[in-house]
Design a protein around this motif. Sequence first.
Motif, PDB file in Angstrom:
ATOM      1  N   ALA A  70       0.808  -1.220   0.000  1.00 32.17           N
ATOM      2  CA  ALA A  70       0.000   0.000   0.000  1.00 32.17           C
ATOM      3  C   ALA A  70       0.842   1.271   0.000  1.00 32.17           C
ATOM      4  O   ALA A  70       0.359   2.324  -0.414  1.00 32.17           O
ATOM      5  CB  ALA A  70      -0.931   0.006   1.204  1.00 32.17           C
ATOM      6  N   ALA A  71       2.087   1.170   0.427  1.00 31.70           N
ATOM      7  CA  ALA A  71       2.928   2.363   0.473  1.00 31.70           C
ATOM      8  C   ALA A  71       3.193   2.921  -0.925  1.00 31.70           C
ATOM      9  O   ALA A  71       3.303   4.144  -1.090  1.00 31.70           O
ATOM     10  CB  ALA A  71       4.249   2.048   1.167  1.00 31.70           C
ATOM     11  N   ALA A  72       3.274   2.059  -1.924  1.00 27.52           N
ATOM     12  CA  ALA A  72       3.591   2.530  -3.278  1.00 27.52           C
ATOM     13  C   ALA A  72       2.471   3.379  -3.889  1.00 27.52           C
ATOM     14  O   ALA A  72       2.728   4.522  -4.308  1.00 27.52           O
ATOM     15  CB  ALA A  72       3.936   1.346  -4.173  1.00 27.52           C
ATOM     16  N   PRO A  73       1.225   2.911  -3.969  1.00 25.09           N
ATOM     17  CA  PRO A  73       0.203   3.786  -4.554  1.00 25.09           C
ATOM     18  C   PRO A  73      -0.101   5.018  -3.707  1.00 25.09           C
ATOM     19  O   PRO A  73      -0.383   6.096  -4.247  1.00 25.09           O
ATOM     20  CB  PRO A  73      -1.030   2.893  -4.697  1.00 25.09           C
ATOM     21  CG  PRO A  73      -0.773   1.701  -3.868  1.00 25.09           C
ATOM     22  CD  PRO A  73       0.697   1.569  -3.711  1.00 25.09           C
ATOM     23  N   LEU A  74      -0.034   4.876  -2.385  1.00 24.91           N
ATOM     24  CA  LEU A  74      -0.260   6.054  -1.537  1.00 24.91           C
ATOM     25  C   LEU A  74       0.873   7.064  -1.705  1.00 24.91           C
ATOM     26  O   LEU A  74       0.649   8.278  -1.696  1.00 24.91           O
ATOM     27  CB  LEU A  74      -0.410   5.622  -0.084  1.00 24.91           C
ATOM     28  CG  LEU A  74      -1.689   4.841   0.230  1.00 24.91           C
ATOM     29  CD1 LEU A  74      -1.635   4.266   1.640  1.00 24.91           C
ATOM     30  CD2 LEU A  74      -2.913   5.701   0.045  1.00 24.91           C
ATOM     31  N   GLY A  75       2.103   6.573  -1.862  1.00 25.79           N
ATOM     32  CA  GLY A  75       3.227   7.467  -2.129  1.00 25.79           C
ATOM     33  C   GLY A  75       3.111   8.154  -3.478  1.00 25.79           C
ATOM     34  O   GLY A  75       3.477   9.320  -3.633  1.00 25.79           O
ATOM     35  N   LEU A  76       2.597   7.434  -4.473  1.00 26.26           N
ATOM     36  CA  LEU A  76       2.390   8.039  -5.790  1.00 26.26           C
ATOM     37  C   LEU A  76       1.370   9.175  -5.700  1.00 26.26           C
ATOM     38  O   LEU A  76       1.580  10.255  -6.274  1.00 26.26           O
ATOM     39  CB  LEU A  76       1.918   6.979  -6.787  1.00 26.26           C
ATOM     40  CG  LEU A  76       1.635   7.480  -8.198  1.00 26.26           C
ATOM     41  CD1 LEU A  76       2.912   7.998  -8.846  1.00 26.26           C
ATOM     42  CD2 LEU A  76       1.017   6.381  -9.032  1.00 26.26           C
ATOM     43  N   PHE A  77       0.283   8.953  -4.961  1.00 23.04           N
ATOM     44  CA  PHE A  77      -0.699  10.023  -4.779  1.00 23.04           C
ATOM     45  C   PHE A  77      -0.060  11.215  -4.069  1.00 23.04           C
ATOM     46  O   PHE A  77      -0.296  12.363  -4.449  1.00 23.04           O
ATOM     47  CB  PHE A  77      -1.905   9.514  -3.988  1.00 23.04           C
ATOM     48  CG  PHE A  77      -2.932  10.572  -3.733  1.00 23.04           C
ATOM     49  CD1 PHE A  77      -3.827  10.937  -4.720  1.00 23.04           C
ATOM     50  CD2 PHE A  77      -2.998  11.232  -2.515  1.00 23.04           C
ATOM     51  CE1 PHE A  77      -4.772  11.923  -4.501  1.00 23.04           C
ATOM     52  CE2 PHE A  77      -3.931  12.215  -2.278  1.00 23.04           C
ATOM     53  CZ  PHE A  77      -4.825  12.561  -3.275  1.00 23.04           C
ATOM     54  N   ASP A  78       0.759  10.954  -3.056  1.00 22.35           N
ATOM     55  CA  ASP A  78       1.413  12.043  -2.341  1.00 22.35           C
ATOM     56  C   ASP A  78       2.359  12.808  -3.257  1.00 22.35           C
ATOM     57  O   ASP A  78       2.447  14.032  -3.182  1.00 22.35           O
ATOM     58  CB  ASP A  78       2.163  11.499  -1.128  1.00 22.35           C
ATOM     59  CG  ASP A  78       2.690  12.613  -0.253  1.00 22.35           C
ATOM     60  OD1 ASP A  78       1.873  13.263   0.427  1.00 22.35           O
ATOM     61  OD2 ASP A  78       3.918  12.851  -0.257  1.00 22.35           O
ATOM     62  N   ASP A  79       3.081  12.100  -4.115  1.00 24.58           N
ATOM     63  CA  ASP A  79       3.964  12.778  -5.074  1.00 24.58           C
ATOM     64  C   ASP A  79       3.177  13.657  -6.028  1.00 24.58           C
ATOM     65  O   ASP A  79       3.589  14.778  -6.337  1.00 24.58           O
ATOM     66  CB  ASP A  79       4.764  11.754  -5.885  1.00 24.58           C
ATOM     67  CG  ASP A  79       5.915  11.167  -5.107  1.00 24.58           C
ATOM     68  OD1 ASP A  79       6.356  11.795  -4.124  1.00 24.58           O
ATOM     69  OD2 ASP A  79       6.384  10.073  -5.484  1.00 24.58           O
ATOM     70  N   LEU A  80       2.037  13.161  -6.488  1.00 28.38           N
ATOM     71  CA  LEU A  80       1.215  13.941  -7.418  1.00 28.38           C
ATOM     72  C   LEU A  80       0.632  15.182  -6.760  1.00 28.38           C
ATOM     73  O   LEU A  80       0.546  16.242  -7.375  1.00 28.38           O
ATOM     74  CB  LEU A  80       0.085  13.073  -7.977  1.00 28.38           C
ATOM     75  CG  LEU A  80       0.522  11.937  -8.907  1.00 28.38           C
ATOM     76  CD1 LEU A  80      -0.660  11.048  -9.223  1.00 28.38           C
ATOM     77  CD2 LEU A  80       1.148  12.494 -10.167  1.00 28.38           C
ATOM     78  N   VAL A  81       0.246  15.059  -5.492  1.00 27.34           N
ATOM     79  CA  VAL A  81      -0.387  16.182  -4.792  1.00 27.34           C
ATOM     80  C   VAL A  81       0.640  17.176  -4.273  1.00 27.34           C
ATOM     81  O   VAL A  81       0.439  18.382  -4.339  1.00 27.34           O
ATOM     82  CB  VAL A  81      -1.273  15.650  -3.638  1.00 27.34           C
ATOM     83  CG1 VAL A  81      -1.766  16.763  -2.757  1.00 27.34           C
ATOM     84  CG2 VAL A  81      -2.442  14.885  -4.193  1.00 27.34           C
ATOM     85  N   SER A  82       1.760  16.685  -3.762  1.00 23.72           N
ATOM     86  CA  SER A  82       2.720  17.569  -3.102  1.00 23.72           C
ATOM     87  C   SER A  82       3.683  18.255  -4.053  1.00 23.72           C
ATOM     88  O   SER A  82       4.301  19.246  -3.687  1.00 23.72           O
ATOM     89  CB  SER A  82       3.523  16.787  -2.066  1.00 23.72           C
ATOM     90  OG  SER A  82       4.381  15.860  -2.710  1.00 23.72           O
ATOM     91  N   GLY A  83       3.851  17.722  -5.255  1.00 23.71           N
ATOM     92  CA  GLY A  83       4.783  18.339  -6.190  1.00 23.71           C
ATOM     93  C   GLY A  83       6.204  17.848  -6.045  1.00 23.71           C
ATOM     94  O   GLY A  83       7.117  18.393  -6.671  1.00 23.71           O
ATOM     95  N   GLN A  84       6.427  16.853  -5.242  1.00 19.88           N
ATOM     96  CA  GLN A  84       7.761  16.250  -5.128  1.00 19.88           C
ATOM     97  C   GLN A  84       8.077  15.519  -6.422  1.00 19.88           C
ATOM     98  O   GLN A  84       7.191  15.203  -7.198  1.00 19.88           O
ATOM     99  CB  GLN A  84       7.799  15.271  -3.946  1.00 19.88           C
ATOM    100  CG  GLN A  84       7.729  15.925  -2.597  1.00 19.88           C
ATOM    101  CD  GLN A  84       8.986  16.701  -2.275  1.00 19.88           C
ATOM    102  OE1 GLN A  84      10.089  16.294  -2.592  1.00 19.88           O
ATOM    103  NE2 GLN A  84       8.808  17.863  -1.670  1.00 19.88           N
ATOM    104  N   PRO A  85       9.356  15.226  -6.661  1.00 21.37           N
ATOM    105  CA  PRO A  85       9.694  14.450  -7.863  1.00 21.37           C
ATOM    106  C   PRO A  85       8.941  13.123  -7.874  1.00 21.37           C
ATOM    107  O   PRO A  85       8.852  12.437  -6.853  1.00 21.37           O
ATOM    108  CB  PRO A  85      11.202  14.221  -7.727  1.00 21.37           C
ATOM    109  CG  PRO A  85      11.677  15.350  -6.882  1.00 21.37           C
ATOM    110  CD  PRO A  85      10.547  15.656  -5.947  1.00 21.37           C
ATOM    111  N   LEU A  86       8.386  12.791  -9.009  1.00 24.67           N
ATOM    112  CA  LEU A  86       7.539  11.612  -9.139  1.00 24.67           C
ATOM    113  C   LEU A  86       8.328  10.346  -8.811  1.00 24.67           C
ATOM    114  O   LEU A  86       9.389  10.098  -9.372  1.00 24.67           O
ATOM    115  CB  LEU A  86       6.969  11.528 -10.556  1.00 24.67           C
ATOM    116  CG  LEU A  86       5.786  10.606 -10.747  1.00 24.67           C
ATOM    117  CD1 LEU A  86       4.629  11.049  -9.870  1.00 24.67           C
ATOM    118  CD2 LEU A  86       5.356  10.595 -12.195  1.00 24.67           C
ATOM    119  N   GLY A  87       7.825   9.586  -7.875  1.00 23.22           N
ATOM    120  CA  GLY A  87       8.461   8.344  -7.468  1.00 23.22           C
ATOM    121  C   GLY A  87       9.267   8.446  -6.190  1.00 23.22           C
ATOM    122  O   GLY A  87       9.676   7.425  -5.645  1.00 23.22           O
ATOM    123  N   SER A  88       9.492   9.656  -5.685  1.00 18.18           N
ATOM    124  CA  SER A  88      10.307   9.782  -4.470  1.00 18.18           C
ATOM    125  C   SER A  88       9.561   9.231  -3.255  1.00 18.18           C
ATOM    126  O   SER A  88      10.114   8.445  -2.484  1.00 18.18           O
ATOM    127  CB  SER A  88      10.722  11.235  -4.244  1.00 18.18           C
ATOM    128  OG  SER A  88       9.601  12.062  -4.051  1.00 18.18           O
TER     129      SER A  88
END
Length: 174
Positions: A70-88
Amino acid sequence: MAPNTIDFRPFEPPLPPGRARALPWATVLAASALTAVVPVVASLPLMPPLGLITLLTWRLLARFALRPWAAAPLGLFDDLVSGQPLGSAVLLWSLCFIAIDLIEQRLVFRDFWQDWLIATGAIAFCLALGRWIALPIGAHVDTMLLAQIMASVMLFPLSARLVAWIDRKRGPTS
């Protein structure tokens, strides 16, 4: 004498299983979105990563509420929302889940202080490596990074209280 504050209702119907399983996901997604939506105007970047804190709290307090992947898709959503580099966040949050699994193999029983220490290490790891991924090495943000880590670590008990309350409302299906 203080009134009884125990909220124990054994015959209250629990949440349906689908909603009970979706609730941890929804809280992490809401916390990630809250970081980006809240209009905070500050001269110092001290906004804690609420999605990460909520994810770690669910993982440490209710072990089986979220699957290991679950950490991977939730992290992807966080990257998309927060503006961090995609995949970090995908990488860092997944590494945190793996580290927590390794720690749980060694520690049979944990208390709140050990959970707080584990969360502190995971938060510091994610923020430090996220800074290394997102910013150039010459950027002087180390003092602000330490302040953000401290603010995030101090927010963990509040998150633990909130997640424990939500988990109790989910019912015995968890």
